[in-house]
Enzyme design. Structure first.
Site, PDB file in Angstrom:
ATOM      1  N   ASN A  11      49.886  84.283  30.681  1.00  0.00           N
ATOM      2  CA  ASN A  11      50.298  83.396  29.592  1.00  0.00           C
ATOM      3  C   ASN A  11      49.030  82.752  29.036  1.00  0.00           C
ATOM      4  O   ASN A  11      48.455  81.869  29.662  1.00  0.00           O
ATOM      5  CB  ASN A  11      51.261  82.336  30.161  1.00  0.00           C
ATOM      6  CG  ASN A  11      51.563  81.228  29.166  1.00  0.00           C
ATOM      7  OD1 ASN A  11      51.272  81.342  27.980  1.00  0.00           O
ATOM      8  ND2 ASN A  11      52.152  80.136  29.663  1.00  0.00           N
ATOM      9  N   TRP A  12      48.608  83.230  27.869  1.00  0.00           N
ATOM     10  CA  TRP A  12      47.339  82.737  27.306  1.00  0.00           C
ATOM     11  C   TRP A  12      47.483  81.357  26.664  1.00  0.00           C
ATOM     12  O   TRP A  12      46.494  80.755  26.263  1.00  0.00           O
ATOM     13  CB  TRP A  12      46.792  83.756  26.297  1.00  0.00           C
ATOM     14  CG  TRP A  12      46.049  84.896  26.953  1.00  0.00           C
ATOM     15  CD1 TRP A  12      46.102  85.251  28.284  1.00  0.00           C
ATOM     16  CD2 TRP A  12      45.139  85.807  26.335  1.00  0.00           C
ATOM     17  NE1 TRP A  12      45.283  86.333  28.511  1.00  0.00           N
ATOM     18  CE2 TRP A  12      44.680  86.703  27.337  1.00  0.00           C
ATOM     19  CE3 TRP A  12      44.674  85.969  25.033  1.00  0.00           C
ATOM     20  CZ2 TRP A  12      43.764  87.728  27.070  1.00  0.00           C
ATOM     21  CZ3 TRP A  12      43.762  87.006  24.765  1.00  0.00           C
ATOM     22  CH2 TRP A  12      43.318  87.861  25.772  1.00  0.00           C
ATOM     23  N   LYS A  13      48.710  80.867  26.524  1.00  0.00           N
ATOM     24  CA  LYS A  13      48.933  79.556  25.890  1.00  0.00           C
ATOM     25  C   LYS A  13      48.231  79.513  24.524  1.00  0.00           C
ATOM     26  O   LYS A  13      48.153  80.524  23.850  1.00  0.00           O
ATOM     27  CB  LYS A  13      48.495  78.438  26.831  1.00  0.00           C
ATOM     28  CG  LYS A  13      49.113  78.617  28.232  1.00  0.00           C
ATOM     29  CD  LYS A  13      48.964  77.449  29.120  1.00  0.00           C
ATOM     30  CE  LYS A  13      49.642  77.744  30.460  1.00  0.00           C
ATOM     31  NZ  LYS A  13      49.678  76.607  31.342  1.00  0.00           N
ATOM     32  N   HIS A  94      59.090  77.287  28.870  1.00  0.00           N
ATOM     33  CA  HIS A  94      57.896  76.847  29.606  1.00  0.00           C
ATOM     34  C   HIS A  94      57.866  75.317  29.642  1.00  0.00           C
ATOM     35  O   HIS A  94      58.259  74.663  28.669  1.00  0.00           O
ATOM     36  CB  HIS A  94      56.631  77.392  28.932  1.00  0.00           C
ATOM     37  CG  HIS A  94      55.415  77.186  29.772  1.00  0.00           C
ATOM     38  ND1 HIS A  94      54.777  75.977  29.844  1.00  0.00           N
ATOM     39  CD2 HIS A  94      54.764  78.012  30.625  1.00  0.00           C
ATOM     40  CE1 HIS A  94      53.751  76.077  30.691  1.00  0.00           C
ATOM     41  NE2 HIS A  94      53.728  77.304  31.174  1.00  0.00           N
ATOM     42  N   GLU A  96      55.590  73.253  29.277  1.00  0.00           N
ATOM     43  CA  GLU A  96      54.829  72.612  28.197  1.00  0.00           C
ATOM     44  C   GLU A  96      55.678  72.494  26.940  1.00  0.00           C
ATOM     45  O   GLU A  96      55.542  71.521  26.182  1.00  0.00           O
ATOM     46  CB  GLU A  96      53.525  73.391  27.949  1.00  0.00           C
ATOM     47  CG  GLU A  96      52.512  73.114  29.059  1.00  0.00           C
ATOM     48  CD  GLU A  96      51.520  74.225  29.327  1.00  0.00           C
ATOM     49  OE1 GLU A  96      51.365  75.126  28.485  1.00  0.00           O
ATOM     50  OE2 GLU A  96      50.899  74.197  30.413  1.00  0.00           O
ATOM     51  N   GLU A 163      57.808  77.362  38.116  1.00  0.00           N
ATOM     52  CA  GLU A 163      56.501  76.754  37.876  1.00  0.00           C
ATOM     53  C   GLU A 163      56.594  75.244  38.049  1.00  0.00           C
ATOM     54  O   GLU A 163      57.002  74.533  37.106  1.00  0.00           O
ATOM     55  CB  GLU A 163      56.025  77.055  36.453  1.00  0.00           C
ATOM     56  CG  GLU A 163      55.865  78.526  36.150  1.00  0.00           C
ATOM     57  CD  GLU A 163      54.939  78.751  34.965  1.00  0.00           C
ATOM     58  OE1 GLU A 163      53.936  79.445  35.153  1.00  0.00           O
ATOM     59  OE2 GLU A 163      55.199  78.211  33.887  1.00  0.00           O
ATOM     60  N   GLY A 169      47.868  74.285  35.850  1.00  0.00           N
ATOM     61  CA  GLY A 169      46.544  73.937  35.334  1.00  0.00           C
ATOM     62  C   GLY A 169      45.824  72.854  36.129  1.00  0.00           C
ATOM     63  O   GLY A 169      44.830  72.300  35.668  1.00  0.00           O
ATOM     64  N   SER A 208      48.686  77.425  38.855  1.00  0.00           N
ATOM     65  CA  SER A 208      47.403  77.529  39.554  1.00  0.00           C
ATOM     66  C   SER A 208      47.293  78.747  40.467  1.00  0.00           C
ATOM     67  O   SER A 208      46.671  78.671  41.530  1.00  0.00           O
ATOM     68  CB  SER A 208      47.109  76.241  40.336  1.00  0.00           C
ATOM     69  OG  SER A 208      46.985  75.146  39.448  1.00  0.00           O
ATOM     70  N   GLY A 229      48.407  81.372  34.028  1.00  0.00           N
ATOM     71  CA  GLY A 229      47.827  80.785  32.828  1.00  0.00           C
ATOM     72  C   GLY A 229      46.328  81.017  32.782  1.00  0.00           C
ATOM     73  O   GLY A 229      45.847  82.087  32.404  1.00  0.00           O
ATOM     74  N   GLY A 230      45.575  80.010  33.194  1.00  0.00           N
ATOM     75  CA  GLY A 230      44.120  80.034  33.072  1.00  0.00           C
ATOM     76  C   GLY A 230      43.466  81.290  33.622  1.00  0.00           C
ATOM     77  O   GLY A 230      42.532  81.833  33.011  1.00  0.00           O
TER      78      GLY A 230
HETATM   79  P1  PGA Z   1      48.115  77.968  35.226  1.00  0.00           P
HETATM   80  O1  PGA Z   1      49.370  78.014  34.235  1.00  0.00           O
HETATM   81  O2  PGA Z   1      48.049  79.318  35.921  1.00  0.00           O
HETATM   82  O3  PGA Z   1      46.929  77.728  34.328  1.00  0.00           O
HETATM   83  O4  PGA Z   1      48.345  76.859  36.192  1.00  0.00           O
HETATM   84  C1  PGA Z   1      50.544  78.698  34.584  1.00  0.00           C
HETATM   85  C2  PGA Z   1      51.562  78.588  33.475  1.00  0.00           C
HETATM   86  O5  PGA Z   1      51.704  77.505  32.898  1.00  0.00           O
HETATM   87  O6  PGA Z   1      52.245  79.582  33.136  1.00  0.00           O
END
Ligand code: PGA
Length: 249
Positions: A11-13, A94, A96, A163, A169, A208, A229-230
């Protein structure tokens, strides 16, 4: 895309310019070595068409979709538009978006239904906040999100991502015991809801995930992959996570 298990989704956000698409070729290459693992990347909307055209071997998806097919909804993107751009999957709910856009379970469910109607694989995200976990309510919150966000039909095209909000993150992760307990609870919900089909819905862990913890997390029972994500932005990080999923298969 075929719904494989294990499944590792990046997930590149709100990250990624056209120049960053160069990473996708290497990610596709890494994925080729592990055909038993499903690998997909969800870049921003702006990159979907080019990513899908450039790397046909790597399924590309979106991070959200509207509930409707088309119309006067300035700035929104529909599930059929994602499919038309070459997208094969969509992430909905998600945390966010739940937090920043105030998305409710009801809305997330309608988005999931829209994604399924457009022929996309749909990843529905759930997860508790730190305050909810500290209050001993983590499983109750996730149960409520599942009950409200999952569509009644289409379980064969569904994926659930657990999640914990406080792990996204932050570099922090729950204990292996806590992850395993939550995934078992989610599996029980899915089987209760969908019967045998619920047993086959992949349950991804997200929050994470990185090369240093992927092996142990992906080996846990009912952890059928990861939403990353990251660590999905660079093949140097994402490659070892794909390899960890392969080792868990
Ligand atoms: P993260 O994000 O791996 O950067 O913690 C995961 C996500 O929000 O899908």
């Amino acid at each position: 895309m075929k719904r494989l298990s294990p499944l590792v989704v990046g997930n590149w956000k709100m990250n990624g310019l056209r120049a960053d698409l160069i990473e996708l070729a290497s990610i596709a290459e890494a994925a080729k070595d592990t055909p038993m693992v499903g690998v997909a990347i969800c870049p921003p909307f702006t990159l979907i068409a080019e990513a899908a055209a450039n790397t046909p071997g790597l399924p590309i998806g979106a991070q959200d979709c509207d509930t409707r097919v088309s119309g006067a909804h300035t700035g929104n993107v529909s599930a059929p538009m994602i499919a038309d751009a070459g997208g094969q999957l969509v992430i909905v709910g998600h945390s966010e978006r739940r937090a920043e856009q105030g998305e409710s379970n009801t809305l997330v469910r309608a988005k999931a239904e829209a994604g399924l109607s457009a022929g996309l694989l749909v990843i529905v995200c759930v997860g508790e906040t730190e305050a909810e976990r500290d209050a001993g309510r983590a499983e109750a919150v996730v149960e409520e999100q599942l009950a409200g966000s999952l569509p009644d039909d289409g379980a064969d095209r569904l994926v659930v991502a657990y999640e914990p909000v406080w792990a996204i993150g932050t570099g922090r992760t729950p204990t292996n015991e806590d992850i395993a307990a939550m995934h078992a609870a989610i599996r029980a919900h899915l089987e209760g809801r969908y019967g045998a089909e619920g047993g086959a819905v992949p349950i991804l862990y997200g929050g994470s995930v990185k090369p240093s913890n992927a092996n142990e997390i992906l080996a846990l029972p009912h952890v059928n992959g990861a939403l990353v994500g990251g660590a999905s932005l660079k093949v140097a990080d994402f490659g070892p996570i794909i390899a960890a999923a392969a080792a868990s298969a």
